[in-house]
Design a protein around this motif. Sequence first.
Motif, short mmCIF file in Angstrom:
data_model
loop_
_atom_site.label_atom_id
_atom_site.label_comp_id
_atom_site.label_asym_id
_atom_site.label_seq_id
_atom_site.Cartn_x
_atom_site.Cartn_y
_atom_site.Cartn_z
N LEU A 1 0.82 -1.20 0.00
CA LEU A 1 0.00 0.00 0.00
C LEU A 1 0.87 1.26 0.00
CD1 LEU A 1 -2.75 1.37 0.12
CD2 LEU A 1 -2.72 1.07 2.61
N LEU A 2 1.93 1.25 0.77
CA LEU A 2 2.84 2.39 0.78
C LEU A 2 3.46 2.61 -0.60
CD1 LEU A 2 4.52 1.72 4.22
CD2 LEU A 2 3.37 3.86 3.60
N GLN A 3 3.83 1.53 -1.26
CA GLN A 3 4.46 1.65 -2.57
C GLN A 3 3.47 2.14 -3.62
OE1 GLN A 3 6.09 -2.25 -3.22
NE2 GLN A 3 7.95 -1.84 -2.03
N THR A 4 2.27 1.60 -3.62
CA THR A 4 1.29 2.01 -4.63
C THR A 4 0.83 3.44 -4.39
OG1 THR A 4 -0.52 1.03 -3.33
CG2 THR A 4 0.48 -0.34 -5.05
N THR A 5 0.69 3.83 -3.14
CA THR A 5 0.27 5.20 -2.84
C THR A 5 1.35 6.20 -3.23
OG1 THR A 5 -1.06 4.43 -0.97
CG2 THR A 5 -0.53 6.77 -1.02
N THR A 6 2.60 5.85 -2.94
CA THR A 6 3.71 6.72 -3.33
C THR A 6 3.77 6.88 -4.84
OG1 THR A 6 5.00 6.12 -1.38
CG2 THR A 6 6.21 7.01 -3.27
N ALA A 7 3.57 5.79 -5.57
CA ALA A 7 3.59 5.86 -7.03
C ALA A 7 2.43 6.68 -7.56
CB ALA A 7 3.55 4.45 -7.62
N ALA A 8 1.24 6.50 -6.96
CA ALA A 8 0.06 7.22 -7.42
C ALA A 8 0.17 8.72 -7.18
CB ALA A 8 -1.19 6.67 -6.72
N LEU A 9 0.86 9.10 -6.12
CA LEU A 9 0.96 10.51 -5.76
C LEU A 9 2.26 11.16 -6.23
CD1 LEU A 9 -0.49 10.33 -2.13
CD2 LEU A 9 -1.60 11.27 -4.17
N ALA A 10 3.06 10.44 -6.99
CA ALA A 10 4.32 11.02 -7.48
C ALA A 10 4.03 12.30 -8.25
CB ALA A 10 5.04 10.02 -8.38
N PRO A 11 4.73 13.39 -7.94
CA PRO A 11 4.43 14.67 -8.58
C PRO A 11 4.87 14.72 -10.03
CG PRO A 11 6.36 14.87 -7.19
CD PRO A 11 5.81 13.49 -6.95
N ASP A 12 4.18 15.54 -10.79
CA ASP A 12 4.61 15.84 -12.16
C ASP A 12 5.95 16.58 -12.07
OD1 ASP A 12 5.02 17.01 -14.68
OD2 ASP A 12 2.86 17.23 -15.03
N PRO A 13 6.97 16.12 -12.80
CA PRO A 13 8.26 16.81 -12.74
C PRO A 13 8.16 18.30 -13.04
CG PRO A 13 8.48 14.71 -13.87
CD PRO A 13 7.01 14.94 -13.67
N ARG A 14 7.15 18.69 -13.83
CA ARG A 14 7.00 20.09 -14.19
C ARG A 14 6.46 20.94 -13.04
NH1 ARG A 14 3.30 18.95 -19.32
NH2 ARG A 14 2.42 17.61 -17.69
#
Length: 239
Positions: free
Chosen positions: A8-21
């Motif tokens: 869950l921590l990994q999927t949440t982190t991936a889902a919330l990864a910011p747009d580099p821009r």
Amino acid sequence: MTHPARDLLQTTTAALAPDPRSNPLVPRIADGTAPRRTLAALALEQTRVIPADRRAFQHLADRSARTDPEAAAFFTTLAQGEALAGERLAVFARACGVDEAREASYEPLPGCQAYPAYVAWLALNASPADVVLALTANFSAWGGYCATIATALRERYGFTDEACAFFDFFAEPSPDLDVLATAAVQAALDAGRLDEKRAHEYGRLLQTYEAMFWSTLGDLPSEGRGELRDQPQATRTRQ
């Protein structure tokens, strides 16, 4: 073997990864084009963020001590980390040319202080377990930014290791903190007190306020209120 909390921590982190821009400033620091007055503003804003977050994390630890000891351990460690980071921040600020008088007279920027204000809101209103999940996702991006800045300060701006220690501290992976976060999320899952939808909402807002922090600094005018003028080239690498 699957581990529900870790997954869950990994999927949440991936889902919330910011747009580099969403972060216009860190790439400019990385290539050395960000002016030193902007680095000074970064230091000055962090002098407000760090103690505010430390108190918020300690409040979360106190709130959860009896009913959620795993979350309490996570937040206690965060609060201790903020205290250590604060000790390193002063050296970075001085390397940017910020003296005590300038620090005392500085007027913080609303766009930079929205993040700690929201962390304080979470400390007062959110379920601690939900905050663990949201913060852990947010910290992934923050750690990457700090690693980039630490390298650039040395290679592009001539800062000493001591002056870079604030960013080194956050850039360094923390396996112990990862273990604490996993334990807190697993305990909440087992007890049925983790609201994944709400935690995702918190994480999304944290990332938005994080992006606001960097864009506010990136949008600072060449000269004006709330920042320092660049130092002469001859003094740029003198610590």
